[in-house]
Design a protein around this motif. Structure first.
Motif, PDB file in Angstrom:
ATOM      1  N   ALA A 187      18.594  15.056 -27.944  1.00 16.43           N
ATOM      2  CA  ALA A 187      18.399  13.606 -27.805  1.00 16.43           C
ATOM      3  C   ALA A 187      19.108  13.153 -26.533  1.00 16.43           C
ATOM      4  O   ALA A 187      20.117  13.725 -26.125  1.00 16.43           O
ATOM      5  CB  ALA A 187      18.959  12.867 -29.014  1.00 16.43           C
ATOM      6  N   GLN A 188      18.553  12.116 -25.894  1.00 19.57           N
ATOM      7  CA  GLN A 188      19.170  11.560 -24.695  1.00 19.57           C
ATOM      8  C   GLN A 188      19.534  10.113 -24.938  1.00 19.57           C
ATOM      9  O   GLN A 188      18.739   9.349 -25.495  1.00 19.57           O
ATOM     10  CB  GLN A 188      18.235  11.646 -23.498  1.00 19.57           C
ATOM     11  N   LEU A 189      20.733   9.752 -24.500  1.00 19.71           N
ATOM     12  CA  LEU A 189      21.187   8.368 -24.535  1.00 19.71           C
ATOM     13  C   LEU A 189      21.305   7.914 -23.096  1.00 19.71           C
ATOM     14  O   LEU A 189      22.058   8.495 -22.315  1.00 19.71           O
ATOM     15  CB  LEU A 189      22.526   8.247 -25.254  1.00 19.71           C
ATOM     16  N   ASN A 190      20.514   6.903 -22.743  1.00 15.87           N
ATOM     17  CA  ASN A 190      20.528   6.363 -21.385  1.00 15.87           C
ATOM     18  C   ASN A 190      21.109   4.960 -21.429  1.00 15.87           C
ATOM     19  O   ASN A 190      20.650   4.125 -22.203  1.00 15.87           O
ATOM     20  CB  ASN A 190      19.109   6.352 -20.809  1.00 15.87           C
ATOM     21  N   ILE A 191      22.120   4.726 -20.612  1.00 19.24           N
ATOM     22  CA  ILE A 191      22.764   3.422 -20.521  1.00 19.24           C
ATOM     23  C   ILE A 191      22.594   2.980 -19.076  1.00 19.24           C
ATOM     24  O   ILE A 191      23.126   3.617 -18.158  1.00 19.24           O
ATOM     25  CB  ILE A 191      24.252   3.524 -20.910  1.00 19.24           C
ATOM     26  N   ALA A 192      21.817   1.926 -18.872  1.00 17.68           N
ATOM     27  CA  ALA A 192      21.453   1.544 -17.508  1.00 17.68           C
ATOM     28  C   ALA A 192      21.580   0.041 -17.307  1.00 17.68           C
ATOM     29  O   ALA A 192      21.294  -0.747 -18.206  1.00 17.68           O
ATOM     30  CB  ALA A 192      20.018   1.972 -17.218  1.00 17.68           C
ATOM     31  N   LEU A 193      22.002  -0.316 -16.107  1.00 19.74           N
ATOM     32  CA  LEU A 193      22.001  -1.717 -15.708  1.00 19.74           C
ATOM     33  C   LEU A 193      20.584  -2.054 -15.274  1.00 19.74           C
ATOM     34  O   LEU A 193      20.058  -1.443 -14.351  1.00 19.74           O
ATOM     35  CB  LEU A 193      22.986  -1.939 -14.564  1.00 19.74           C
ATOM     36  N   LEU A 221      29.371  18.921 -26.727  1.00 19.07           N
ATOM     37  CA  LEU A 221      28.509  18.047 -27.519  1.00 19.07           C
ATOM     38  C   LEU A 221      27.518  17.280 -26.656  1.00 19.07           C
ATOM     39  O   LEU A 221      26.464  16.861 -27.140  1.00 19.07           O
ATOM     40  CB  LEU A 221      29.352  17.063 -28.329  1.00 19.07           C
ATOM     41  N   ALA A 222      27.865  17.063 -25.385  1.00 15.32           N
ATOM     42  CA  ALA A 222      26.963  16.319 -24.503  1.00 15.32           C
ATOM     43  C   ALA A 222      27.224  16.695 -23.059  1.00 15.32           C
ATOM     44  O   ALA A 222      28.351  16.989 -22.673  1.00 15.32           O
ATOM     45  CB  ALA A 222      27.147  14.821 -24.691  1.00 15.32           C
ATOM     46  N   GLU A 223      26.158  16.683 -22.288  1.00 10.57           N
ATOM     47  CA  GLU A 223      26.245  16.767 -20.835  1.00 10.57           C
ATOM     48  C   GLU A 223      25.860  15.390 -20.324  1.00 10.57           C
ATOM     49  O   GLU A 223      25.060  14.693 -20.949  1.00 10.57           O
ATOM     50  CB  GLU A 223      25.274  17.816 -20.297  1.00 10.57           C
ATOM     51  N   TYR A 224      26.428  14.988 -19.191  1.00 17.18           N
ATOM     52  CA  TYR A 224      26.127  13.655 -18.700  1.00 17.18           C
ATOM     53  C   TYR A 224      25.971  13.624 -17.191  1.00 17.18           C
ATOM     54  O   TYR A 224      26.469  14.484 -16.470  1.00 17.18           O
ATOM     55  CB  TYR A 224      27.197  12.649 -19.133  1.00 17.18           C
ATOM     56  N   VAL A 225      25.255  12.588 -16.737  1.00 15.96           N
ATOM     57  CA  VAL A 225      25.104  12.279 -15.319  1.00 15.96           C
ATOM     58  C   VAL A 225      25.345  10.785 -15.196  1.00 15.96           C
ATOM     59  O   VAL A 225      24.758   9.987 -15.938  1.00 15.96           O
ATOM     60  CB  VAL A 225      23.686  12.632 -14.796  1.00 15.96           C
ATOM     61  N   SER A 226      26.226  10.411 -14.277  1.00 16.09           N
ATOM     62  CA  SER A 226      26.525   9.001 -14.053  1.00 16.09           C
ATOM     63  C   SER A 226      26.411   8.703 -12.569  1.00 16.09           C
ATOM     64  O   SER A 226      27.137   9.277 -11.764  1.00 16.09           O
ATOM     65  CB  SER A 226      27.933   8.667 -14.558  1.00 16.09           C
ATOM     66  N   ALA A 227      25.476   7.815 -12.209  1.00 17.23           N
ATOM     67  CA  ALA A 227      25.278   7.452 -10.807  1.00 17.23           C
ATOM     68  C   ALA A 227      24.499   6.147 -10.722  1.00 17.23           C
ATOM     69  O   ALA A 227      23.645   5.865 -11.574  1.00 17.23           O
ATOM     70  CB  ALA A 227      24.527   8.551 -10.071  1.00 17.23           C
ATOM     71  N   ASN A 228      24.796   5.362  -9.712  1.00 17.72           N
ATOM     72  CA  ASN A 228      24.023   4.157  -9.386  1.00 17.72           C
ATOM     73  C   ASN A 228      23.837   3.214 -10.573  1.00 17.72           C
ATOM     74  O   ASN A 228      22.739   2.724 -10.823  1.00 17.72           O
ATOM     75  CB  ASN A 228      22.667   4.526  -8.796  1.00 17.72           C
ATOM     76  N   GLY A 229      24.912   2.968 -11.316  1.00 15.68           N
ATOM     77  CA  GLY A 229      24.827   2.032 -12.429  1.00 15.68           C
ATOM     78  C   GLY A 229      24.038   2.541 -13.618  1.00 15.68           C
ATOM     79  O   GLY A 229      23.487   1.761 -14.390  1.00 15.68           O
ATOM     80  N   GLU A 230      23.981   3.857 -13.776  1.00 10.24           N
ATOM     81  CA  GLU A 230      23.248   4.447 -14.896  1.00 10.24           C
ATOM     82  C   GLU A 230      24.001   5.671 -15.412  1.00 10.24           C
ATOM     83  O   GLU A 230      24.548   6.450 -14.641  1.00 10.24           O
ATOM     84  CB  GLU A 230      21.846   4.839 -14.448  1.00 10.24           C
ATOM     85  N   THR A 234      23.419   8.870 -18.220  1.00 12.60           N
ATOM     86  CA  THR A 234      22.512   9.565 -19.134  1.00 12.60           C
ATOM     87  C   THR A 234      23.261  10.718 -19.779  1.00 12.60           C
ATOM     88  O   THR A 234      23.851  11.542 -19.090  1.00 12.60           O
ATOM     89  CB  THR A 234      21.262  10.091 -18.402  1.00 12.60           C
ATOM     90  N   LEU A 235      23.252  10.736 -21.106  1.00 13.97           N
ATOM     91  CA  LEU A 235      23.872  11.807 -21.886  1.00 13.97           C
ATOM     92  C   LEU A 235      22.779  12.605 -22.574  1.00 13.97           C
ATOM     93  O   LEU A 235      21.858  12.022 -23.147  1.00 13.97           O
ATOM     94  CB  LEU A 235      24.790  11.218 -22.956  1.00 13.97           C
ATOM     95  N   THR A 236      22.885  13.922 -22.543  1.00  9.51           N
ATOM     96  CA  THR A 236      21.990  14.801 -23.288  1.00  9.51           C
ATOM     97  C   THR A 236      22.848  15.531 -24.307  1.00  9.51           C
ATOM     98  O   THR A 236      23.804  16.225 -23.941  1.00  9.51           O
ATOM     99  CB  THR A 236      21.276  15.802 -22.360  1.00  9.51           C
ATOM    100  N   PHE A 237      22.517  15.388 -25.587  1.00 11.13           N
ATOM    101  CA  PHE A 237      23.341  15.938 -26.659  1.00 11.13           C
ATOM    102  C   PHE A 237      22.972  17.387 -26.944  1.00 11.13           C
ATOM    103  O   PHE A 237      21.825  17.793 -26.820  1.00 11.13           O
ATOM    104  CB  PHE A 237      23.243  15.048 -27.899  1.00 11.13           C
ATOM    105  N   LYS A 238      23.995  18.159 -27.326  1.00 14.08           N
ATOM    106  CA  LYS A 238      23.882  19.608 -27.498  1.00 14.08           C
ATOM    107  C   LYS A 238      24.507  20.042 -28.819  1.00 14.08           C
ATOM    108  O   LYS A 238      25.247  19.290 -29.444  1.00 14.08           O
ATOM    109  CB  LYS A 238      24.636  20.339 -26.367  1.00 14.08           C
TER     110      LYS A 238
END
Length: 188
Positions: free
Chosen positions: A57-63, A99-108, A110-114
């Motif tokens: 599952a992916q959790l995306n938190i974005a402005l 439990l999760a890998e993440y990428v954070s850039a440009n006001g966004e 994204t977590l991918t759960f493992k």
């Protein structure tokens, strides 16, 4: 007559709940920006003896409105939470399990759960999301200080649910400084 749509558990979409509105002070990190975040997904919550399995599952938190490229998300876990953030490998672990890998850039963010991350794992990680607004404009207009955060959970079948949080950035009038060298005064 009436009609009803019947969905199997595998067709269910996630229910995402965040705080409706929040505030953050410019250039100061605000922990727990999503408030008492919670997720429920009938298709995933039954697995793992009722604890849920959010693997892939992916959790995306974005402005989505009012963002600046320098606004950033991060994490602030309580010291006794058991979670660790590895900023080099961009992973969140607990008890040596990623439990999760993440990428954070440009006001966004994204977590991918493992690794059979549970519903409680996902909720705890989302509640630890912090936000730092880059704004440094003490005389900014309301439009410059308003952001919308969209939080979207997408399962492995690409079914998603989302919620929005209205965010107001509180501007601070930075104090000036005064210095003098010899007979020359400098004001800034």
């Amino acid at each position: 007559g009436q009609s009803a749509v019947i969905r199997t558990m595998n067709e269910a979409s996630p229910n995402v709940t965040t705080v409706n509105s929040s505030t953050a002070t410019e250039q100061i990190t605000k922990p727990g920006i999503l408030g008492q975040f919670s997720v429920a997904h009938l298709g995933l919550d039954w697995a793992n003896e009722g604890e849920g399995d959010y693997t892939q599952a992916q959790l995306n938190i974005a402005l989505t409105a009012g963002a600046t490229a320098a606004d950033r998300f991060g994490f602030q876990f309580a010291s006794d939470s058991g979670f660790t953030v590895d900023a080099v490998n961009q992973e969140i672990t607990r008890a040596d399990t990623v439990l999760a890998e993440y990428v954070s850039a440009n006001g966004e963010l994204t977590l991918t759960f493992k690794n059979q991350a549970t519903r409680d794992d996902l909720n705890a990680i989302a509640r630890a999301v912090s936000f730092t607004p880059a704004t440094d404009q003490p005389n900014a207009t309301a439009a410059d200080l308003t952001r919308t955060i969209r939080t979207t959970l997408t399962d492995a079948r690409n079914v998603s649910g989302s919620a929005d949080t209205a965010l107001t950035v509180v501007s601070v009038d930075d104090l000036g400084s005064l210095s003098s060298t010899g007979l020359t005064e400098t004001f800034s």
